[in-house]
Enzyme design. Sequence first.
Site, mmCIF file in Angstrom:
data_model
loop_
_atom_site.group_PDB
_atom_site.id
_atom_site.type_symbol
_atom_site.label_atom_id
_atom_site.label_comp_id
_atom_site.label_asym_id
_atom_site.label_seq_id
_atom_site.Cartn_x
_atom_site.Cartn_y
_atom_site.Cartn_z
ATOM 1 N N GLU A 152 0.813 -1.228 0.000
ATOM 2 C CA GLU A 152 0.000 0.000 0.000
ATOM 3 C C GLU A 152 0.840 1.270 0.000
ATOM 4 O O GLU A 152 0.411 2.312 -0.479
ATOM 5 C CB GLU A 152 -0.960 0.012 1.190
ATOM 6 C CG GLU A 152 -2.115 -0.978 1.071
ATOM 7 C CD GLU A 152 -1.801 -2.344 1.651
ATOM 8 O OE1 GLU A 152 -0.607 -2.627 1.929
ATOM 9 O OE2 GLU A 152 -2.736 -3.151 1.832
ATOM 10 N N LYS A 207 -17.456 -0.661 6.088
ATOM 11 C CA LYS A 207 -17.903 -1.638 5.102
ATOM 12 C C LYS A 207 -19.410 -1.596 4.865
ATOM 13 O O LYS A 207 -19.885 -1.771 3.740
ATOM 14 C CB LYS A 207 -17.473 -3.047 5.544
ATOM 15 C CG LYS A 207 -17.648 -4.084 4.443
ATOM 16 C CD LYS A 207 -17.010 -5.416 4.789
ATOM 17 C CE LYS A 207 -17.158 -6.386 3.625
ATOM 18 N NZ LYS A 207 -16.573 -7.698 3.925
ATOM 19 N N PHE A 252 -11.334 -7.306 13.763
ATOM 20 C CA PHE A 252 -10.250 -7.747 12.881
ATOM 21 C C PHE A 252 -9.925 -6.662 11.856
ATOM 22 O O PHE A 252 -10.817 -6.122 11.223
ATOM 23 C CB PHE A 252 -10.656 -9.048 12.172
ATOM 24 C CG PHE A 252 -9.627 -9.518 11.183
ATOM 25 C CD1 PHE A 252 -8.363 -9.915 11.610
ATOM 26 C CD2 PHE A 252 -9.913 -9.552 9.831
ATOM 27 C CE1 PHE A 252 -7.409 -10.325 10.691
ATOM 28 C CE2 PHE A 252 -8.953 -9.964 8.908
ATOM 29 C CZ PHE A 252 -7.695 -10.357 9.341
ATOM 30 N N GLN A 253 -8.644 -6.363 11.713
ATOM 31 C CA GLN A 253 -8.150 -5.324 10.796
ATOM 32 C C GLN A 253 -8.785 -3.964 11.066
ATOM 33 O O GLN A 253 -9.071 -3.201 10.151
ATOM 34 C CB GLN A 253 -8.340 -5.743 9.334
ATOM 35 C CG GLN A 253 -7.425 -6.917 8.966
ATOM 36 C CD GLN A 253 -7.300 -7.149 7.474
ATOM 37 O OE1 GLN A 253 -8.224 -6.903 6.719
ATOM 38 N NE2 GLN A 253 -6.140 -7.636 7.043
ATOM 39 N N MET A 292 24.447 8.969 2.129
ATOM 40 C CA MET A 292 24.308 10.226 2.856
ATOM 41 C C MET A 292 24.604 10.016 4.343
ATOM 42 O O MET A 292 25.200 10.880 4.998
ATOM 43 C CB MET A 292 22.916 10.825 2.647
ATOM 44 C CG MET A 292 22.782 12.257 3.124
ATOM 45 S SD MET A 292 23.970 13.377 2.325
ATOM 46 C CE MET A 292 23.013 13.927 0.909
#
Lengths: 581, 164
Positions: free
Chosen positions: A50, A162, A112-113, A480
């Site tokens: 993502e 949802k 969940f999630q 760097m």
Amino acid sequence: MELSGADILVRCLKDEGVEYLFGYPGGAVLHIYDALYQQEDVKHILVRHEQAATHAADGYARATGKPGVVLVTSGPGATNAVTGIATAYMDSIPMVVITGQVPSAVIGSDAFQEVDAVGITRPCVKHNFLVKDVTKLAETVKKAFYVATTGRPGPVVVDVPKDITDPNIKVPYHYPDKVTMRSYQPTVKGHTGQIKRAVDLLLSAKKPMIYSGGGVVLADASEELRTFVRHLGYPITSTLMGLGAYPATDQQFLGMLGMHGTYEANMAMHDCDVLIAVGARFDDRVTGKLEEFCPYAKIIHIDIDPSSISKNITVDIPIVGDVAGVLQEMNHLLSTGKKQPKKKELEAWWKIINSWRAKQCMSYDHNDKEKIKPQAAIELLHEITGGDAYVTSDVGQHQMWAAQYYGFDKPNRWINSGGLGTMGFGLPAAMGVQLAYPDETVACVTGEGSIQMCIQELSTCLQYGLPIKIVALNNRYLGMVRQWQEFFYKERYSHSYMESLPDFVKLAESYGHVGIRVERPEDLRPAMEKAFAMKDRLVFLDIVTDQTENVYPMIAAGKAHNEMHMSPHCELPQSAERELS
Amino acid sequence: MRHIISILIENEAGALSRVAGLFSARAYNIESLTVAPTEDPSLSRMTIVTTGTDRIVEQITKQLNKLIDVVKLLELTDGPHIEREMMLIKIKASTMAQREDVKRLADIFRGRVIDVTPTIYTIELTGSGEKLDSFIEALAEHKILETVRSGVSGIARGEKSLHV
């Protein structure tokens, strides 16, 4: 017309003119993915992580000026997207991120999630919404696009539980043409009186300096800036984010300023008597030591965000407004007014600047027959791409060399994470650019450290046939970090060396691409020519560069513009103290 | 310098956390914050007391204005204004002498005894923060069981008003 929330969401994107949606499916967004499956207007790009979805949308936005759009699921989908959202926020990039959320009824139950996406993203978005009612969905999406793209742009998150997208619950669909918000009315037109005062001050300058930033690119004000600078004949420098807004090859351009800016740009900043900042925000990497920033200058600042004005540096003439509009007004005053720039003083000022320029602060060792110099690789990239490629980068030394040596003549061509400094940005950003401009050359300048932070996107590139050219400057160091350790930690190279690097050629090949490793200076040109001649393939150029090369000039954090550390190859002492002029 | 900032903000879930989050993220001081809906239920009125140099307070007001939910903002300390804070304070008052003294002090400060038990007086007092502080000091001899302060609410004097 009655539609489900999922269909509404997809229709909104279509009606908003969204071309690409960068995303990754998951439980909370399955209804939306089902709606996407049943249409062909909005093209979904399946990334491999993502974070890459947000960077790809970001790259798309930076190259086109249109908002990037992302769809991720709840929980880890949302948290993975956060780095990309914060990256866009720091650089003011318009983006709309739709995050799935667990059903309304279980929000707050550690389902969940489940994460509090609105809470987690709050400090790194321009605004965010939690949709609580499907009848408000279309209006909320419109507001998200409106907020993301107007005023000072930025990312907006829309969190969609949802149940809101339930295919069985249908409501009337109407996508509003425009929305108004009583609490959000950005100022776009600059104050005429202030603009007049600014022009007067500019014309009274003996040692003027123009400092332009990413705001010029965001406001699509490159033409206005060019007219402005050419009319005045004043020197101009640019921040990292503003490169390309004014052509790098023009004589009036002094190069980038700040921590890795040119000697002439930084010295001119230090000595100028009138400074105009155009769409720049006085970032610490630009100003160095605040107390010694432009000590002799009266300062004018044009910015669309009032909170940018006098945040770090107190300015004398603030102008809040859209950079393009303000510059147009200034150009009108300059071309119709009687007063002209002070010719004699300006000539003397240019003489001083040219003496600084003659020091050749960007020189490097051209005679090394054994090791490839990273600067030479970037200069060659410029030559082979005709200076006209879209160049994305990751973060570190390679980013600075790309900024310093590519020489951008057009805006929207230089795409990098300036504010947040996000390693892993380059490759996914290049995907967004290549999708927006399939026929253009897109190069991702990276290092062997950065590229591994989003390497999985090589798979996405194959799936969508994106012929990006990855130019990896491989010095086996987190360069760097190594440079700072050399300068400031007595060469204690703590965890900045990379062992067990993959064979990037085989890696590229295993993902179905072409890999080329270059180890010797004489092989660089033929390899790069070969890579860029392959118009329809992704080529991974693994360029083994000099491990000890540093980015010069350098102003250490907290030092002033006239306290630069110089390359051993230029005509200045390594620690260039101010010369008396 | 102490500043009082009044805000009209959309009465939406999360609006308060946007303001509170801004103060913590940017390391601004916050002395007190009060919030409640106005006569228009879609709007909340917030009063924030903060301290900082003029430069910092200017940044605070700009950053607050930048929040999308903030409709309007007024720095009350820029002009004549009234500020009030309410305190509920529970004091041990079991002997006759204690009860008399607490009542007497409450009267002097124009407080009201709003709850009484055989051993406790609860007093309601409204005024500036300084006045509430003084009352607490005046109660030095007594045992304070509990104090609840509302935080400052403020309003500009005269014609000036913060409304949509």
